[in-house]
Design an enzyme around this catalytic site. Structure first.
Site, short mmCIF file in Angstrom:
data_model
loop_
_atom_site.label_atom_id
_atom_site.label_comp_id
_atom_site.label_asym_id
_atom_site.label_seq_id
_atom_site.Cartn_x
_atom_site.Cartn_y
_atom_site.Cartn_z
N LYS A 1 103.85 6.06 -28.55
CA LYS A 1 103.72 4.62 -28.29
C LYS A 1 102.42 4.05 -28.87
O LYS A 1 102.42 3.00 -29.51
CB LYS A 1 103.78 4.32 -26.79
CG LYS A 1 105.07 4.73 -26.13
CD LYS A 1 105.12 4.33 -24.67
CE LYS A 1 104.06 4.98 -23.80
NZ LYS A 1 104.20 6.46 -23.72
N ARG B 1 104.81 0.66 -15.80
CA ARG B 1 105.25 2.05 -15.66
C ARG B 1 106.17 2.24 -14.46
O ARG B 1 106.67 3.34 -14.25
CB ARG B 1 104.03 2.97 -15.52
CG ARG B 1 103.29 3.14 -16.82
CD ARG B 1 102.28 4.23 -16.73
NE ARG B 1 101.64 4.46 -18.02
CZ ARG B 1 100.69 5.36 -18.23
NH1 ARG B 1 100.28 6.12 -17.25
NH2 ARG B 1 100.15 5.52 -19.42
N ARG C 1 91.96 16.32 -24.02
CA ARG C 1 91.85 15.65 -22.74
C ARG C 1 92.50 16.51 -21.66
O ARG C 1 93.46 17.23 -21.91
CB ARG C 1 92.57 14.29 -22.77
CG ARG C 1 91.90 13.25 -23.64
CD ARG C 1 92.30 11.85 -23.22
NE ARG C 1 93.72 11.75 -22.90
CZ ARG C 1 94.58 10.99 -23.57
NH1 ARG C 1 94.19 10.28 -24.59
NH2 ARG C 1 95.85 10.93 -23.20
N ARG D 1 103.31 15.20 -15.80
CA ARG D 1 103.39 13.81 -16.24
C ARG D 1 104.82 13.44 -16.64
O ARG D 1 105.28 12.33 -16.38
CB ARG D 1 102.44 13.56 -17.41
CG ARG D 1 100.97 13.58 -17.01
CD ARG D 1 100.06 13.43 -18.20
NE ARG D 1 100.09 12.07 -18.73
CZ ARG D 1 99.57 11.73 -19.91
NH1 ARG D 1 99.01 12.65 -20.68
NH2 ARG D 1 99.61 10.48 -20.32
#
Length: 210
Positions: A13, A88, A156, A167
């Site tokens: 995205k 979201r 990260r 996730r």
């Protein structure tokens, strides 16, 4: 044109938002980047969001919507914007509607979970400017060093494989229902993520013409 980019974490995205905003001359607004900046700067909102992000969970709706509302009121959003990473959840989408924010199209980028895990675990981010690289698909000129600013590249915490799997679970449970929400409004367009970034961009631009 006011757009939303949907898709699982790592579906591309952010990368696609960069290309589309250049093409349409509108800003790409990534809630992830805004929240990460708050984390880095140790703001009150950043500290509030930190525990959720590190566990692979979503930042609470009230925090996210507050950031978005503030950002969309800025001058550069007058002619349109691309939202990447928001909404979201269904309540976030409803909150955007209630704020009177018109959305013209919602593009959903579809990529398999297996490919997402491979993509994200190989991602490296510049600690200074936030530029994104990949150990296979988008390597910097010098290993471990950002091409843009010379900053150190690091993985990260939310790109570690075990966090990625968590996730994805959260995405399927809480974010995927947005596809039905926007399909009922007649503004959802589904694009299959391709191996080449440019091919995916071409499919998105075609979907925006429909």
């Amino acid at each position: 044109m006011n757009l939303i980019l949907l898709g699982a974490p790592g579906a591309g995205k952010g990368t696609q938002a960069e290309f589309i905003c250049e093409k349409l001359s509108v800003p790409a607004i990534s809630t992830g980047n805004i929240i990460r900046a708050a984390l880095k700067n140790g703001t009150e909102m950043g500290l509030k969001a930190k525990s959720f992000i590190e566990a692979g969970h979503l930042v609470p709706d009230d925090v996210v919507i507050g950031i978005i509302k503030e950002r969309l009121s800025e001058d550069d959003c007058k002619n349109g914007f691309i939202l990447d990473g928001c909404p979201r959840t269904i309540p976030q989408a409803q909150a955007l509607d209630e704020m009177g924010i018109r959305i013209d199209k919602v593009i959903d980028i579809e990529v398999s979970d297996e490919e997402i895990v491979e993509r994200m675990s190989g991602r490296r981010v510049c600690s200074k400017c936030g530029a994104t690289y990949h150990v296979v698909h988008r390597m910097p000129a010098k290993e471990g060093v950002c091409d843009n600013c010379g900053g150190e590249l690091a993985q990260r915490k939310d790109d570690h494989p075990d966090t990625v799997v968590e996730r994805l679970r959260v995405y399927h449970e809480q974010t995927e229902p947005l596809k039905d929400y926007y399909e009922k409004k007649g503004i959802l367009r589904i694009v299959e993520g391709q191996g080449e970034v440019k091919e995916t961009t071409a499919l998105i631009l075609k979907a925006l013409e429909d």
